[in-house]
Enzyme design. Structure first.
Site: not given
Ligand code: AMP
Ligand code: TRP
Length: 331
Positions: A112, A197, A200
């Site tokens: 990042k 990955k 979002k």
């Molecule tokens: P975040 O969007 O980074 O706040 O992630 C929230 C949760 O979603 C965390 O536990 C991440 O590990 C999971 N997560 C986010 N993106 C993915 C993805 N592409 N595949 C699997 N888990 C994800």
């Protein structure tokens, strides 16, 4: 009784990756007699360039979607991180436990920070200290299990290191947590770039399925997923990442094993049609329930207020103990 904690950043619209990697595991914990807390970690959304109005909107939307996905506020505690002061209160003490070098080694920070620099944006100090705040989120609740996607394992490892180090230096204070990841789809990849990955915060949305996408949009995105020109369908994560991702998603939505599912297909057309249908049907109830809940934002706010109160009551004594242990006078 196992204490469970996890969080999600309101930095973009929730994706299929969030759902399969994390949120579905969270909903499943409600079948167990455990105590679970789930948190919209809004402070974490401030670590990169952000629009205040958007973060506010996405925070409420994330909470609404978590309820729509099946989190039951009578069974678990759902709240917003900034409503509970204990997180930042503990983060400082953990900054006095963590070393500069171990934070600079975090993969997510390196990625990042490089991205922010390439975009000509400054790197916020909070981006570096982010995993310490995450450790505080987890340790403030005496958490034993942290259900997350694969990308968060390194941060949970750091949390464990900090807990052990603090306990050794200042006496036993923190429970040492462990990460749990789902058996399939712990890392859902971008449909257009299957080696990255599905995230979002990414700007390009064509490879990302959002939880609130219309069925036709989901179908279009899946049908256009990047695969390869090899013959047949086999599950090989390294060599055929696009196909492996589709098989993982199918397995996660229908309950099969990705390598076994591959044997049922001779080409990508049918596989994509089945994946699209499986994703549409998996997300349909979430989208419907979200529409109902979004019509009454005051009810969601009430859930969050009650959640914050319960969370505060759990975290306060833990953080007080840490303050005392490290040498502060507790009033
Ligand atoms: P975040 O969007 O980074 O706040 O992630 C929230 C949760 O979603 C965390 O536990 C991440 O590990 C999971 N997560 C986010 N993106 C993915 C993805 N592409 N595949 C699997 N888990 C994800
Ligand atoms: N860092 C996590 C992510 O980007 C979100 C998060 C913050 C989290 N605090 C947490 C996850 C505590 C689990 C536990 O996905």
């Amino acid at each position: 009784m196992t204490r469970i904690f996890s969080g999600i950043k309101p930095s973009g619209h929730l994706t299929l990756g969030n759902y399969l990697g994390a949120v579905r595991q969270w909903v499943a914990t409600e079948q167990r007699p455990d105590e679970a807390l789930f948190c919209v970690v809004d402070l974490h959304a401030l670590t990169v360039e952000h629009d205040p109005a958007r973060v506010r909107r996405l925070s409420r939307q994330a909470a609404t979607l978590l309820l729509a996905a099946g989190l039951d506020p009578r069974v678990c505690t759902l709240f917003v991180q900034s409503h509970v002061d204990e997180h930042t209160r503990l983060a400082y003490v953990l900054e006095c436990t963590a070393a500069d070098g171990e934070l600079r080694r975090m993969i997510q920070y390196k990625e990042k920070a490089a991205k922010a620099q390439a975009a000509g944006e400054g790197v916020r100090l909070s981006l570096l200290t982010y995993p310490v705040l995450m450790a505080a989120d987890i340790l403030a609740y005496g958490t034993e299990e942290v259900p997350v996607g694969e990308d968060q394992r390194q941060h949970v490892e750091l949390t464990r290191d900090l807990a052990v180090r603090f306990n050794q230096r200042y006496g036993y204070t923190f429970t040492v947590p462990r990460a749990t990841t789902p058996a399939v789809a712990a890392r859902v990849m971008d449909l257009q770039q299957p080696t990255s990955k599905m995230g979002k915060s990414e700007a390009v949305g064509s490879g990302i399925v959002y939880l609130l996408d219309e069925p036709e949009v989901i179908t279009k995105k899946v049908m256009r997923a990047v695969t390869d020109n090899e013959g047949g369908v086999v599950y090989e994560r390294e060599d055929r990442p696009g196909a492996a991702n589709l098989l993982d998603i199918l397995a996660a939505c229908t309950g099969g094993d990705p390598a076994v599912l591959a044997g049922g297909y001779s080409g990508y057309g049918q596989l994509k049609r089945d994946v699209a249908e499986a994703v549409v049907e998996t997300l349909r109830p979430v989208r419907q329930r979200h529409a109902e809940l979004a019509a009454d934002p005051a009810a969601v706010d009430a859930v969050l207020r009650a959640g914050a109160e319960r969370a505060r009551a759990i975290a306060r004594p833990v953080v007080d103990r840490a303050y005392e242990a490290i040498g502060l006078l507790v009033p």
